[in-house]
Design a protein around this motif. Structure first.
Motif, short mmCIF file in Angstrom:
data_model
loop_
_atom_site.label_atom_id
_atom_site.label_comp_id
_atom_site.label_asym_id
_atom_site.label_seq_id
_atom_site.Cartn_x
_atom_site.Cartn_y
_atom_site.Cartn_z
N LEU A 184 66.52 -3.08 -86.34
CA LEU A 184 66.54 -4.13 -87.37
C LEU A 184 65.37 -4.40 -86.58
N ASN A 185 65.45 -4.91 -85.33
CA ASN A 185 64.51 -5.65 -83.97
C ASN A 185 63.23 -4.98 -83.86
N ARG A 186 63.49 -3.43 -83.42
CA ARG A 186 62.25 -3.17 -83.48
C ARG A 186 61.44 -2.50 -84.66
N ARG A 187 62.27 -2.05 -85.64
CA ARG A 187 61.24 -2.43 -86.81
C ARG A 187 60.18 -3.74 -87.30
N PHE A 188 61.39 -4.77 -87.04
CA PHE A 188 60.69 -6.14 -87.45
C PHE A 188 59.28 -6.78 -86.74
N ARG A 189 59.77 -5.88 -85.75
CA ARG A 189 58.43 -6.21 -84.51
C ARG A 189 57.04 -5.60 -85.05
N GLU A 190 57.53 -4.27 -84.90
CA GLU A 190 56.17 -3.14 -85.59
C GLU A 190 55.50 -3.41 -87.45
N GLN A 191 56.44 -3.61 -88.63
CA GLN A 191 56.04 -4.23 -89.18
C GLN A 191 55.29 -5.62 -89.80
N THR A 192 56.16 -6.36 -89.52
CA THR A 192 55.45 -7.63 -89.26
C THR A 192 55.12 -8.93 -88.17
N GLY A 193 55.58 -8.16 -86.89
CA GLY A 193 55.08 -8.89 -85.80
C GLY A 193 55.69 -10.08 -86.00
N SER A 194 57.21 -9.83 -86.19
CA SER A 194 58.48 -11.16 -85.96
C SER A 194 59.29 -10.79 -85.70
N THR A 195 60.48 -11.39 -85.09
CA THR A 195 61.66 -11.26 -85.23
C THR A 195 62.05 -11.65 -86.63
N PRO A 196 63.50 -11.14 -86.46
CA PRO A 196 64.81 -11.30 -88.11
C PRO A 196 64.44 -12.50 -88.61
N LEU A 197 65.03 -13.49 -87.30
CA LEU A 197 65.35 -14.87 -87.75
C LEU A 197 64.43 -15.73 -87.87
N GLN A 198 63.57 -15.40 -87.16
CA GLN A 198 62.21 -16.11 -87.03
C GLN A 198 61.07 -16.05 -88.47
N TRP A 199 61.04 -14.55 -89.59
CA TRP A 199 60.88 -14.35 -90.21
C TRP A 199 61.30 -15.28 -91.25
N LEU A 200 63.07 -15.15 -91.03
CA LEU A 200 63.70 -15.75 -92.02
C LEU A 200 63.38 -17.82 -92.03
N LEU A 201 63.47 -17.88 -91.26
CA LEU A 201 63.17 -19.36 -90.64
C LEU A 201 61.93 -20.36 -91.39
N ARG A 202 60.90 -18.90 -91.76
CA ARG A 202 59.39 -19.31 -91.98
C ARG A 202 59.70 -19.05 -93.39
N ALA A 203 60.61 -18.13 -94.25
CA ALA A 203 60.86 -18.07 -95.43
C ALA A 203 61.82 -19.37 -95.93
N ARG A 204 62.45 -19.77 -95.53
CA ARG A 204 63.07 -21.09 -95.24
C ARG A 204 62.04 -22.38 -95.81
N ILE A 205 61.26 -22.79 -94.24
CA ILE A 205 60.71 -23.20 -94.44
C ILE A 205 59.03 -23.49 -95.87
N ARG A 206 58.83 -22.31 -96.39
CA ARG A 206 57.93 -21.89 -97.25
C ARG A 206 58.59 -22.76 -98.70
N ARG A 207 60.03 -22.00 -98.49
CA ARG A 207 60.79 -22.58 -99.65
C ARG A 207 60.86 -24.18 -99.88
N ALA A 208 61.09 -24.59 -98.79
CA ALA A 208 61.00 -25.82 -98.75
C ALA A 208 59.68 -26.69 -99.12
N GLN A 209 58.75 -26.42 -98.22
CA GLN A 209 57.50 -26.90 -99.39
C GLN A 209 57.19 -27.03 -100.98
N HIS A 210 57.60 -25.27 -100.92
CA HIS A 210 57.18 -25.19 -102.48
C HIS A 210 58.58 -26.93 -103.19
N LEU A 211 60.11 -26.29 -103.10
CA LEU A 211 60.94 -27.53 -103.59
C LEU A 211 59.89 -28.65 -103.75
N LEU A 212 59.28 -29.91 -102.40
CA LEU A 212 58.71 -30.69 -102.31
C LEU A 212 57.88 -30.94 -102.90
#
Length: 310
Positions: free
Chosen positions: A238-266
């Protein structure tokens, strides 16, 4: 009298050109004389032409030089313009750029070894073209003393007010801010205007269903092991594929998704920040506020005040 000279080149951005003219001209007490100069008498902005009253020699008489942005960041700055700017700097003139005017400034070599900013959308291009400059895309302006740079559009107002405050103190700058219908200081930097990016996995890849699930379930408390199991792979894979395909780690990607969702709600509703923190998967409002400010550059409350849809 402090002489402010604004340089107008072809394809100059009219807003950037007008900002220093308006702000410095409105300072109470006639403390500044504003001049517009150009390499030739006529300047083509792309939407209209203007007649410049002064030539490049005005740069050598300036106490402060303002470099507005131009629509074409790849333009070749004429050698005589660069020579006059370097001579003015050697004579002690203060030079400041607005928006993509930083590209003109950078071409002089005067910013080499310094920190600078520009409009966030052009920051990567500036860094690639001038690797000797430390480009900061998150701030409204950077003050290096004699040389200053600012971000796009309204950040030019912030920069001009900052210069006035440096010259004459906060009281005079506050009067100029009121006349410009601007706060003397704005909270946060450019980061609040940048949508947190979520690099997608290639369509049809093994990660695509997992990323879609993560975006739709930002409120679910998950671990790396949970994500790996949902994706049908080991944590290492999982970690290897995230690095290869998104340039990020799974948890970093998830945190940014959460912040983007929070922006919409705000932006869209009135729910308290504490409720939104839980809805996007943060265990505590404090952790949410800390992460939000780290990513966006301002607090959730300030972000809502700026971007809430009425």
């Amino acid at each position: 009298m402090h002489i402010v000279v604004v340089l107008a080149l072809d394809k100059v951005i009219p807003f950037d050109l007008a900002t220093p003219i308006e702000v410095f001209s409105r300072v109470p007490g006639e403390r500044y004389e504003v001049r517009v100069c150009a390499p030739s008498a006529t300047v083509d902005t792309g939407t209209f032409t203007l007649q410049a009253r002064w030539g490049l020699e005005a740069l050598l008489d300036a106490d402060t030089i303002i470099l507005p942005g131009c629509a074409d960041t790849a333009m070749v700055v004429p050698d005589n313009v660069l020579d006059h700017l370097r001579k003015a700097a050697a004579g002690g003139a203060r030079i400041a750029s607005i928006c993509t005017g930083t590209f003109i400034f950078a071409a002089t070599g005067l910013l080499d070894g310094l920190r600078a900013t520009t409009h966030w959308i052009a920051a990567d291009a500036l860094a690639a073209r001038h690797p000797e400059i430390t480009v900061d895309p998150d701030v409204l302006y950077v003050d290096n003393g004699q040389f200053l740079t600012s971000a796009g559009a309204a950040a030019g107002l912030d920069l001009c007010l900052h210069l006035i405050r440096r010259d004459h103190g906060s009281a005079v700058a506050a009067d100029a801010a009121r006349l410009s219908v601007m706060p003397l200081e704005r909270e946060g930097g450019q980061a609040q205007f940048i949508v947190p990016s979520q690099p997608p996995a290639p369509r049809g890849s093994a990660l695509e269903p997992l990323l879609r699930w993560m975006q739709e379930n930002t409120d679910v408390d998950v671990t790396l092991a949970d994500l790996a199991a949902r994706g049908g792979m080991s944590v290492r894979t999982l970690n290897r594929r995230f690095r290869e395909q998104t340039g990020s780690t799974p948890l970093q990607w998830l945190l940014r998704a959460r912040i983007r969702r929070a922006q919409h709600l705000l932006e869209a509703g009135d729910e308290p920040v504490e409720v939104i923190a839980g809805r996007v998967g943060f265990g505590s409002p404090t952790a949410f506020r800390d992460r939000f400010k780290r990513v966006v550059g301002t607090s959730p409350q300030s972000y809502r005040a700026t971007f809430r849809r009425r």
